[in-house]
Design a protein around this motif. Structure first.
Motif, short mmCIF file in Angstrom:
data_model
loop_
_atom_site.label_atom_id
_atom_site.label_comp_id
_atom_site.label_asym_id
_atom_site.label_seq_id
_atom_site.Cartn_x
_atom_site.Cartn_y
_atom_site.Cartn_z
N ILE A 102 -23.44 -33.13 50.48
CA ILE A 102 -23.35 -32.21 49.34
C ILE A 102 -24.68 -32.13 48.58
O ILE A 102 -24.94 -31.12 47.91
N ARG A 103 -25.52 -33.15 48.69
CA ARG A 103 -26.85 -33.06 48.09
C ARG A 103 -27.64 -31.94 48.75
O ARG A 103 -28.41 -31.22 48.08
N LEU A 104 -27.46 -31.75 50.05
CA LEU A 104 -28.17 -30.69 50.77
C LEU A 104 -27.73 -29.31 50.29
O LEU A 104 -28.49 -28.34 50.42
N PHE A 105 -26.52 -29.23 49.75
CA PHE A 105 -26.02 -27.95 49.24
C PHE A 105 -26.26 -27.80 47.74
O PHE A 105 -25.70 -26.92 47.11
N GLY A 106 -27.06 -28.68 47.17
CA GLY A 106 -27.49 -28.53 45.79
C GLY A 106 -26.67 -29.26 44.76
O GLY A 106 -26.91 -29.11 43.56
N ASN A 107 -25.69 -30.06 45.19
CA ASN A 107 -24.89 -30.83 44.23
C ASN A 107 -25.65 -32.09 43.85
O ASN A 107 -25.77 -33.02 44.65
N THR A 108 -26.14 -32.14 42.64
CA THR A 108 -26.89 -33.32 42.17
C THR A 108 -26.15 -34.07 41.09
O THR A 108 -26.66 -35.07 40.57
N THR A 109 -24.95 -33.61 40.74
CA THR A 109 -24.22 -34.22 39.62
C THR A 109 -23.13 -35.19 40.08
O THR A 109 -22.88 -36.19 39.41
N SER A 110 -22.48 -34.91 41.19
CA SER A 110 -21.43 -35.81 41.67
C SER A 110 -22.05 -37.14 42.10
O SER A 110 -23.06 -37.17 42.79
N LYS A 111 -21.44 -38.23 41.68
CA LYS A 111 -21.98 -39.55 41.98
C LYS A 111 -21.18 -40.30 43.04
O LYS A 111 -21.65 -41.29 43.58
#
Length: 711
Positions: free
Chosen positions: A186-195
């Protein structure tokens, strides 16, 4: 609580759980914060912090009436285990005692590791093993009105050398694996908030309820958990009148008590209903974090059994307690959710445009296709052999159902390289002016699919009713983590991410489209089609077991440190041994029941017939005794067949018992002993339909299945 008393669910829910609300209230802020850091990020608690938690946990438990504590764990028996220690310390000089519980006692226990199944990981003389506190699953107090009140601390169980001897350790490892790989994706898809990404599961539990007095008259149910003999009653489930029918008073009272106990334990029991077969029912809780849901399912099974006794009932969790009617399983509803509430399996209104969802979906298809045999093995046990593929449960062939909407999107990707539209749900018109029209889902459901997409989750429908759901979720978490990792390895190196992800989705959809099937999984046509597609059709547990040590299975488990090859080999040994022991117990039970009860009863009946014939002939020589004579001849023929089958069963069982444990022995039990058991059952069931009921030595199917349902 009596039947006339009422309670507010909100007032009692979780009252016996040392949950977050209790910890926030009772723990110092610093201690609470440190514990949450470990729960969320991993790491070790210092002993001083553990001492504070243990003290408050003990004080809370004592207020609930607890006198003992236990490390509650899940060994490779499929059940739970516990050893109770009281809170009392050594007596003081004046003879008084103190109640104490230390951080060390909270964090670590030491049960005997050689007395549980280990598959060779522990020898008889190597007794040391450890239980380790799983702080992510809350402790609870189990209050037994007729026994000890105990503080139960969920733990993992491992050997002195560190190998997993339980269901929970690999489960927790697999959860860490999929969390890490899902975050990468999901980081590759721009999600930087979910931990954090957590597998969330909901488990539907099926079970049978029968009268306890009648249960105690069936030695097969006592020894094997299922009926080894039994002729079908005049009525079974063919009228479909039990499914979702009115819950009878005696069962409703039982369900009420089950719910109350579960709610107090923080188990969100939500749905209850009559199932398809007579005397069969289902209970389903709301979704929970994977390891907590597994713990809750064990509590559900324990509670169903324990509460039944209070109502003079007995709960049967075996997958197939009665031949001729549906058996029981449990549906494992699996999804992935982030800590900020995002469900990675939510397709949205236009799934063809939801690129992240399509990547997740095709990764899952890849995982299920490449590891179909392993997934099938994760749902294998001797009882489940009677269900899977038997036109009542998912087929033994693993396939995935996506529904019309997603299958259409996949077809577009495969045929044209891109998806341009999604089928939409339409308005359902009832044709009745007083009933509301509403939008129906874009896809139907398929109850014959073993792995079905049902809106925003996958439902793995193959797990057996008495089994832990941990193995199935260990496999799902691991193989999907592997698919995510493979995808990330490609995408992270891509010069153009958009093109790379488009190409990879199409590649996975094309290569693994064979696993998608939306038709009738019970049909013979599907068996032939699956063979044409190259999908495995694994019909029994003994055929499924080797999948655990298949080269690609070992590679996946070791890659993510879920299980080592040694741990997998130990589980294979345990599985073979479990199968052999289970069938051996059933065979010996059949031999005992047939030899000591059924054959003597039939002899008494034939004697009664012979005496009747002689008495009638003596009283009136000209009167026909053809009916009695025909019955005597047929009964004698079946009795001879029974005795012959009994001797053959004894012979093959003795041969099997003397074989070396392992694959060869388990296969012999499957190929010879199981066949001999079926050969013995056939004439016995026919005799039950002939022999007078007052002479038959045990309650019939009609007695077992319909008496409780009728009250």
């Amino acid at each position: 609580m009596s039947e006339t008393e009422y309670f507010n669910v909100a007032d009692i829910f979780g009252e016996n759980v040392f949950n977050d609300a209790v910890m926030r209230e009772r723990l110092p802020k610093g201690t609470y914060k440190k514990l949450h850091e470990v729960m969320e990020n991993g790491g070790d608690l210092d002993l001083a912090t553990a001492d504070v938690i243990a003290h408050e946990m003990k004080e809370w438990a004592i207020e609930k009436g607890a006198t003992h504590y236990t490390h509650w764990f899940q060994p490779l028996t499929g059940m739970t285990a516990e050893k109770h220690d009281s809170f009392i310390s050594a007596p003081m000089a004046d003879g008084r005692i103190l109640m104490s519980f230390s951080g060390k006692e909270l964090i670590k226990g030491e049960p005997d590791a050689s007395s549980f199944p280990s598959g060779g990981l522990r020898a008889t003389f190597e007794a040391r093993g450890y239980t380790a506190w799983d702080c992510t699953s809350p402790a609870f107090v189990r209050q037994d009105p007729e026994g000890t009140t105990v503080l139960c601390i969920p733990t993992a169980f491992c050997s002195y050398t560190g190998e997993a001897l339980d269901q929970k350790t690999p489960l927790l490892r697999s959860m860490e694996a999929i969390n890490e790989q899902a975050l990468r994706l999901i980081r590759l898809f721009g999600n930087t908030t979910s931990k954090k990404v957590t597998p969330s599961i909901g488990i539907e539990q099926e079970y049978f309820i029968i009268d306890r007095d009648k249960y105690l008259k069936r030695k097969d149910l006592i020894f094997a958990g299922r009926t080894l003999f039994g002729a079908m009653p005049p009525k079974g489930q063919e009228m479909d009148d039990h499914y979702f029918g009115t819950i009878r008073q005696r069962i409703a009272s039982y369900m009420k008590d089950v719910n109350e106990e579960l709610w107090k334990l923080g188990v969100s029991a939500k749905t209850q209903h009559n199932e398809v077969a007579p005397a069969q029912h289902e209970l389903a809780p709301i979704y929970a974090q994977c390891n907590v849901a597994v713990d809750h399912n064990q509590l559900i099974m324990e509670t169903l059994k324990r509460v039944a006794g209070r109502h003079n009932l007995h709960c049967l969790l075996h997958e197939k307690p009665f031949a001729g009617v549906n058996g029981s399983g449990k549906h494992d509803n699996w999804s992935l959710t982030t800590d900020d509430g995002i469900n990675l399996l939510e397709p949205g209104d236009t799934p063809h445009e939801n690129i992240q969802f399509l990547m997740v979906l095709t990764c899952i298809l890849k995982a299920v296709d490449e590891h179909a045999a392993l997934l099938r093995a994760s749902a294998s046990d001797p009882g489940n052999d009677h269900r899977l593929g038997a036109n009542e449960a998912p087929p033994a062939i693993i396939s995935a159902f996506l529904g019309e909407q997603l299958e259409d999107v996949i077809n577009q990707l495969v045929s044209t390289g891109s998806a341009t539209h999604s089928l939409a749900g339409q308005r359902l018109h009832t044709g009745v002016s007083t009933l509301p029209d509403f939008m129906k889902d874009a896809t139907d459901r398929n109850r014959t699919s073993p792995f079905a997409f049902t809106g925003n989750k996958f439902e793995f429908r193959s797990v057996g009713s008495q089994d832990s759901v941990a193995p199935a979720n260990v496999v799902l978490n691991t193989i999907i983590a592997e698919a995510f990792a493979d995808a990330c390895d490609v995408l992270e190196k891509a010069d153009n991410f958009d093109i790379a992800v488009h190409d990879l989705i199409k590649k996975y959809a094309t290569e693994h489209q064979r696993i998608i099937f939306s038709g009738d999984g019970y049909s013979e046509d599907w068996v032939k089609e699956a063979e044409r597609r190259g999908l495995p059709n694994i019909k029994s547990m003994v055929e499924a077991i080797p999948a655990y040590v298949d080269e690609k299975s070992v590679a996946a488990f070791e890659r993510f440190h879920v299980m080592t090859k040694t741990e997998l080999e130990s589980r294979v040994e345990i599985e073979y041994e479990t199968y052999a022991k289970t069938i051996n117990i059933e065979a010996l039970a059949m031999y005992d029941i047939a030899g000591k009860h059924i054959i003597p009863a039939v002899i008494r009946y034939t004697t009664r017939l012979a005496e009747s014939i002689n008495q009638v002939k003596s009283a009136c020589p000209d009167v026909s005794v053809k009916v009695q004579s025909d019955l005597l001849a047929e009964t004698s023929r079946l009795l001879t067949e029974t005795q012959s089958a009994l001797l053959h069963l004894k012979e093959v069982t003795e041969t099997a018992k003397n074989m070396e444990r392992g694959c060869e022995q388990a296969n012999y039990y499957h190929n010879e002993v199981v066949v001999a058991m079926a050969a013995l059952r056939k004439p016995v069931d026919a005799l039950e339909m002939i022999v007078a009921k007052d002479l038959w030595p045990m309650p019939s199917y009609g007695d077992l299945l319909f008496e409780v349902s009728a009250i």
